[in-house]
Design a protein around this motif. Structure first.
Motif, PDB file in Angstrom:
ATOM      1  N   ARG A 114       0.851  -1.187   0.000  1.00 40.68           N
ATOM      2  CA  ARG A 114       0.000   0.000   0.000  1.00 40.68           C
ATOM      3  C   ARG A 114       0.890   1.241   0.000  1.00 40.68           C
ATOM      4  NH1 ARG A 114      -5.299  -1.149   0.713  1.00 40.68           N
ATOM      5  NH2 ARG A 114      -5.761  -3.236   1.464  1.00 40.68           N
ATOM      6  N   SER A 115       0.241   2.396  -0.071  1.00 43.47           N
ATOM      7  CA  SER A 115       0.979   3.654  -0.145  1.00 43.47           C
ATOM      8  C   SER A 115       1.322   4.224   1.219  1.00 43.47           C
ATOM      9  CB  SER A 115       0.164   4.684  -0.936  1.00 43.47           C
ATOM     10  OG  SER A 115      -1.099   4.905  -0.322  1.00 43.47           O
ATOM     11  N   LEU A 116       1.147   3.448   2.282  1.00 41.46           N
ATOM     12  CA  LEU A 116       1.503   3.932   3.612  1.00 41.46           C
ATOM     13  C   LEU A 116       3.008   4.148   3.708  1.00 41.46           C
ATOM     14  CD1 LEU A 116      -0.617   1.631   5.961  1.00 41.46           C
ATOM     15  CD2 LEU A 116      -0.884   4.088   5.699  1.00 41.46           C
ATOM     16  N   LYS A 121       3.521   2.060   8.419  1.00 40.44           N
ATOM     17  CA  LYS A 121       3.002   0.734   8.087  1.00 40.44           C
ATOM     18  C   LYS A 121       3.588  -0.321   9.014  1.00 40.44           C
ATOM     19  CE  LYS A 121       2.345  -2.535   4.316  1.00 40.44           C
ATOM     20  NZ  LYS A 121       2.585  -2.850   2.900  1.00 40.44           N
ATOM     21  N   LEU A 188      -3.894   1.899  13.253  1.00 37.39           N
ATOM     22  CA  LEU A 188      -3.415   3.091  12.560  1.00 37.39           C
ATOM     23  C   LEU A 188      -3.312   4.274  13.516  1.00 37.39           C
ATOM     24  CD1 LEU A 188      -5.352   2.814   9.181  1.00 37.39           C
ATOM     25  CD2 LEU A 188      -2.870   3.004   9.406  1.00 37.39           C
ATOM     26  N   TRP A 202      -2.940  10.946   6.978  1.00 40.82           N
ATOM     27  CA  TRP A 202      -3.330   9.852   7.875  1.00 40.82           C
ATOM     28  C   TRP A 202      -4.839   9.665   7.873  1.00 40.82           C
ATOM     29  CZ3 TRP A 202      -6.460  10.015  12.224  1.00 40.82           C
ATOM     30  CH2 TRP A 202      -6.497   8.841  12.970  1.00 40.82           C
ATOM     31  N   ARG A 204      -6.861  10.277   5.541  1.00 42.13           N
ATOM     32  CA  ARG A 204      -7.268   9.660   4.281  1.00 42.13           C
ATOM     33  C   ARG A 204      -6.980   8.168   4.273  1.00 42.13           C
ATOM     34  NH1 ARG A 204      -8.650  12.167  -0.431  1.00 42.13           N
ATOM     35  NH2 ARG A 204      -8.500  10.945  -2.353  1.00 42.13           N
ATOM     36  N   TRP A 205      -5.938   7.745   4.970  1.00 40.02           N
ATOM     37  CA  TRP A 205      -5.655   6.304   5.075  1.00 40.02           C
ATOM     38  C   TRP A 205      -6.657   5.609   5.996  1.00 40.02           C
ATOM     39  CZ3 TRP A 205      -0.250   8.502   5.945  1.00 40.02           C
ATOM     40  CH2 TRP A 205       0.412   8.634   4.723  1.00 40.02           C
ATOM     41  N   GLY A 647      -5.969   6.216  -1.695  1.00 41.06           N
ATOM     42  CA  GLY A 647      -5.404   6.962  -0.580  1.00 41.06           C
ATOM     43  C   GLY A 647      -4.447   8.026  -1.067  1.00 41.06           C
ATOM     44  N   ARG A 650       2.777   8.018  -1.417  1.00 41.77           N
ATOM     45  CA  ARG A 650       3.836   7.905  -0.424  1.00 41.77           C
ATOM     46  C   ARG A 650       4.666   9.185  -0.398  1.00 41.77           C
ATOM     47  NH1 ARG A 650       6.355   3.384   1.564  1.00 41.77           N
ATOM     48  NH2 ARG A 650       5.325   2.118  -0.009  1.00 41.77           N
TER      49      ARG A 650
END
Length: 656
Positions: A114-116, A121, A188, A202, A204-205, A647, A650
């Motif tokens: 994912r783009s975290l 993450k 999270l 954050w 948005r995640w 989301g 990064r």
């Protein structure tokens, strides 16, 4: 042998979850992509281990392997296949295994690419793994669903007949997906607090996870309410039972979180409050697990009456929630406060939304826990029922629903209240007209009911007005409005559907509670009773032999003004395996309204047998279940919005 494989896989999942925590923490400290990948791989392996254990338990139920203690206590060889499968999660032990399956499943989803940011993450995977360790350890050591019996019994004791129902077969998986989905939001939040980073990215995640869990919880609660409506035979769908409240409180907090996260994402405001709600959502889910399984409540929904295991669950709740809120108390003062906004703005509307939802949650929490606290302190048992919630919860929600249509039409930072009212005047006119028509034409004695109908009309008309405003209907050329309508993002459609579904639910709930008609009489064959405009005649009683029960089935004829309407066939069933009796209601669907008939016990009359028959007319009752279904669809439509699923990209990482 299969049960032993499942038990070994469950222990392996526990060990791998421990490794997941250690590897992910080490990855964050050392900023090592290799360790991070190993921690993510451990999350996937832990999920596979629990999946194998769950499949082994399901196999034991399907094959009626009574050497497994859980199967012997909750199944029977004569039970239909669907209920043998559902028996996998129909007991305390099986339900905890389902909880662990959902928990590790969400952990595996978090571990997927994912783009975290890598640090956030890694910490999220670590916290999720730590939750998995806690609940897997409880399941392995205190609630093992695959323990053996020696010698094995020839036959099982069967599952509670009330739970042998299609709606309740699917109710727990949806409910647990909602409950445990909040664990990702919790993880999270904890990870962001450790990182010291709670910002728009954050939020948005967080939103997709909260939205998915809220949608699943909506479906689960609705299935439970529908089951209570047609299975328990008391003519209602919600009784403020403590276990019902245990699922409703996470739903309210999740609804507040969804709205608060929008403010944090769009304006960078309310970061501390949004994190607090993220922690509270899963904490309420764990509270629900404790209430249902501790034995402190007596309810048809409760799984267990084991105080020892209840104490362990209370400890899990205290340690997990306590650690999360201690972390919040430590890091919250350092969080950025975000942008400022005017008293009349979309931010202010969402803040007021959150205040009212939080207050409503507090009233439900007080009404649920106060009898338990009072009994523990004084030994005096009391009950808190609908009158309390009608006086406390209903006014708060009414205020929230009155304000709801205006929120999406207000501008960010500084709004125009007069402009919003100009856009909503037609919706307000429709609501007043509907309320007055109901008061004058349906029943002048039910002023509060007419007000509730007006409120439902206000919500539905307001949701439609919001869509019309987005496409500039009647203010732009038709082709332009159509182009705008087609181009509306799915997130906008999802929000409108959720608000529309809420309005539909309010209309159904108000009509059903305000104008419901009930009648009950003991009838011989050929006897009759009236429920409102409907005439119900008991024409006969027929014995029925089911797959694992014996029953008496009533043959009824329902007419209105002499015209035949329907022929419901309610039953009274006896399950020999458990020695229990249940009622199966008969429902005639008249548009959105229901004629609802229940067959009671057989009695001896004057020389002939008689049966207690209860009949209800429930106007617009279908809307009670259609409304939440529309809300859940709205949540899933919003979740399908590509912008929400992708989301935030990064951010560039700082070198170590």
């Amino acid at each position: 042998m299969i049960a032993e494989v499942g038990a070994f896989a469950l222990i392996l999942a526990l060990a791998v979850s421990l490794a997941q925590v250690g590897l992910s923490v080490a990855a964050r400290i050392r900023r090592s992509p290799v360790l991070a990948a190993a921690g993510e791989g451990a999350a996937l392996v832990a999920f596979l281990g629990v999946l194998v254990a769950f499949a082994a338990l399901m196999h034991a139920f399907v094959t009626s392997d009574f050497s497994v203690a859980n199967v012997a206590a909750n199944s029977h060889s004569e039970k239909p296949l669907l209920y043998r499968v559902a028996g996998t999660w129909g007991s305390h032990e099986g339900s905890m295994l389902l909880w662990c399956l959902a928990l590790t499943g969400f952990g595996a989803m978090v571990a997927l690419p994912r783009s975290l940011p890598s640090g956030l993450k890694a910490l999220t995977v670590a916290v999720q793994g730590l939750l998995g360790v806690v609940f897997l350890a409880y399941t392995v050591f205190a609630s093992n669903p695959l323990s053996r019996l020696n010698p094995a019994p020839v036959e099982g004791r069967s599952l509670n007949p009330l739970l042998q129902d299609p709606a309740l077969a699917f109710h727990p998986p949806f409910l647990y997906a909602g409950y445990v989905g909040m664990s990702v939001v919790f993880s999270l939040a904890a990870a962001a607090l450790i990182e010291g980073r709670v910002d728009a990215a954050w939020a948005r995640w967080v939103r997709p996870w909260a939205l998915a869990a809220w949608s699943m919880l909506t479906v689960g609660i609705t299935l439970g309410a529908f089951w209570a409506y047609y299975e328990l035979g008391w003519g209602g769908w919600w009784f403020w039972d403590p276990v019902e409240n245990a699922s409703f409180m996470p739903w309210l907090v999740a609804a507040a979180l969804l709205h608060s996260a929008i403010v944090t994402e769009k304006r960078g405001a309310l970061p501390g409050w949004t994190v607090f709600l993220a922690l509270a959502a899963f904490s309420f889910s764990m509270l629900g697990a404790f209430l249902v399984r501790s034995g402190v409540l007596t309810s048809v929904h409760a799984f267990a009456v084991d105080p020892t295991r209840g104490v362990l669950l209370l400890m899990i709740l205290g340690v997990s929630a306590g650690a999360g809120f201690a972390l919040f108390a430590w890091r919250a003062p350092s969080l950025a406060q975000g942008g400022v906004f005017a008293p009349v703005s979309r931010e202010s509307a969402l803040v007021l939304n959150n205040i009212l939802l939080a207050a409503a949650t507090a009233t439900v929490l007080l009404g649920t826990l106060f009898p338990l606290i009072r009994e523990a302190a004084t030994g005096e048992a009391i009950s808190v029922g609908p009158p309390y919630f009608n006086l406390t919860f209903t006014p708060l929600m009414a205020a929230l629903l009155i304000l709801l249509p205006a929120g999406p039409l207000l501008a960010w930072k500084r709004g125009d209240a007069r402009g919003v009212m100009q856009r909503l005047w037609i919706a307000a006119l429709i609501a007043v007209a509907v309320g007055l028509a109901t008061l004058l034409l349906v029943s002048p004695r039910h002023a509060w009911g007419a007000a509730g109908v007006a409120l439902g009309g206000w919500l539905t008309a307001g949701a439609l007005a919001e869509i019309l405003e987005r496409v500039r209907a009647f203010r732009a050329p038709a082709a332009e409005s159509l182009r705008r309508l087609i181009g509306l993002p799915r997130g906008a459609w999802g929000m409108t559907l959720a608000h529309l579904g809420l309005g539909v639910f309010v209309l159904g709930a108000v009509f059903e509670t305000s104008w419901k008609v009930e009648a009950a009489e003991t009838l011989p064959i050929g006897g009759a009773l009236d429920a409102g405009a409907y005439h119900v005649v008991l024409q006969g009683i027929q014995p029925v032999e089911g797959p694992n029960y014996d029953a008496e089935r009533a043959q009824l004829a329902v007419t209105r003004n002499g015209a035949p309407i329907c022929a419901p066939a309610p039953e009274r069933r006896f399950y020999p395996a458990g020695g229990q009796t249940t009622s199966e209601v008969g429902i005639c669907y008249q548009g959105m309204s229901h004629v609802y008939v229940v067959l009671g016990e057989r009695r001896e009359g004057q020389g002939e047998p008689v049966w207690l028959v209860r009949a209800y007319w429930n106007p617009w009752a279908s809307l009670i279940f259609i409304g939440p279904a529309i809300m859940a669809i709205g949540g899933l439509v919003s979740l399908s919005d590509r912008r929400l699923r992708l989301g935030v990209g990064r951010r560039k990482e700082q070198p170590a």
